[in-house]
Design an enzyme around this catalytic site. Structure first.
Site, short mmCIF file in Angstrom:
data_model
loop_
_atom_site.label_atom_id
_atom_site.label_comp_id
_atom_site.label_asym_id
_atom_site.label_seq_id
_atom_site.Cartn_x
_atom_site.Cartn_y
_atom_site.Cartn_z
N ALA A 14 -24.28 141.42 46.73
CA ALA A 14 -22.96 141.46 46.14
C ALA A 14 -22.14 140.36 46.80
O ALA A 14 -22.02 140.33 48.04
CB ALA A 14 -22.31 142.82 46.36
N ASP A 254 -29.13 127.68 42.89
CA ASP A 254 -29.95 128.76 42.31
C ASP A 254 -30.10 128.58 40.81
O ASP A 254 -31.16 128.88 40.24
CB ASP A 254 -29.31 130.12 42.62
CG ASP A 254 -29.22 130.39 44.10
OD1 ASP A 254 -30.08 129.89 44.85
OD2 ASP A 254 -28.29 131.11 44.52
N SER A 293 -21.30 131.90 35.94
CA SER A 293 -21.15 130.51 35.50
C SER A 293 -22.42 129.97 34.84
O SER A 293 -22.44 128.81 34.41
CB SER A 293 -20.79 129.62 36.69
OG SER A 293 -21.89 129.49 37.59
#
Length: 307
Positions: A14, A254, A293
């Site tokens: 998180a 990532d 995003s």
């Protein structure tokens, strides 16, 4: 035809995000934005990036039996990722990452592993079967190194391409590097691993040094400039990234990794996969947060059309 399955064995965190005009100096207190709690973790981010773009993706990891764990599973599932091999631990909290983002879009990150630290080889159990028939296995270093090494061994033995993101950077066994099919690092990590500075010695020397570790295929990201692809004995190839106005670079690496895995699973040459991944990484920089995003196929197509 559906591309071979991508299996991500890695972290779920998180992300606790605060935006601030600039980063504080040691001992300094600044006022930031409201705290945002969003799904993250390098492994989960990579899985979401590939899943949103249509990949057949399975996530292997661990979360706590808490709200943060539920948030992460939901984000993955809604992105088309198979979450059935994510374990819930009732004895530890879900991993967290404390992130600050400044007005330039740069970030600092501190990770508390939580349940990610329990993803040891002996506790993966039946989830190992996810590797059966996998085309690409994605790894990073936010879970125990014994697990990363064992996954690389099993993935390579099963005929999968092992894609290793050497991040967060640190020393790793030579056996892991030799079991890696494609290595993903940034230019600073490449310099440290190869003990050669690409800016001073050039990319040919860097490629030669990486080969001495058994690494014949690598993608080295170079920030907004794009990446450099090292593929066997061929000359290293520079791959530029689209120019964008960066809002937040959190999770862009990532996004790059997930997109790279997607195209490698589909059979792309490494340089073509890197070109696609650079576009996805640039898109991710235009939005706030990590997973939020990342584009789906339609959004990426619109982004490309604008350019």
């Amino acid at each position: 035809m559906q591309s071979p399955r991508i299996v991500v064995v890695g972290s779920l965190n998180a992300d606790l995000v605060v935006r601030t005009a600039r980063f504080p100096q040691p001992g300094e207190t600044l006022t930031g934005s409201e705290l945002a709690v969003i799904p993250g973790g390098k492994g989960a981010n990579q899985a979401v990036a590939a899943g949103r773009l249509g990949g057949d993706v399975t996530m292997v990891g661990a979360v706590g039996d808490d709200a943060h764990g539920s948030l992460l599973r939901e984000s993955l599932s809604s992105s088309g990722v198979d979450v059935t091999r994510i374990a819930r631990r009732d004895d530890v909290a879900t991993g967290t990452a404390v992130i600050t983002v400044d007005d330039a879009g740069e970030n600092t990150i501190i990770v508390s592993p939580g349940a990610n630290g329990t993803l040891t080889p002996d506790r993966i159990g039946e989830a190992w079967t996810a590797l059966d028939g996998a085309g690409v296995v994605c790894l990073c270093l936010e879970v125990p190194i014994d697990t990363v090494l064992e996954t690389a061994r099993r993935g390579a033995a099963a005929g999968a391409l092992v894609l290793l993101n050497l991040s967060p950077y640190g020393p790793v066994p030579e056996e892991l590097l030799q079991a890696t099919g494609v290595l993903l690092v940034n230019e600073h990590e490449a310099a440290d691993l190869a003990r050669v500075d690409p800016e001073e010695a050039g990319w040919e020397a860097t490629a030669t040094a990486l080969r001495s570790h058994g690494i014949r295929r690598a993608v080295v990201t170079t920030g907004a400039a794009g990446s450099v692809v090292i593929d066997g004995e061929a000359d290293p190839t520079s791959v530029p990234s689209p120019t964008v106005d960066a809002v937040d670079t959190t999770g862009c690496g990532d996004a790059f990794m997930g997109a790279l895995a997607l195209r490698l699973a589909a059979g792309d040459e490494l340089v073509d996969a890197a070109r696609f991944a650079s576009t996805v990484g640039s898109y991710a920089a235009t939005g706030a947060g990590a997973q939020a995003s990342y584009p789906d196929q339609e959004q990426l197509a619109a982004f490309l059309e604008q350019r």
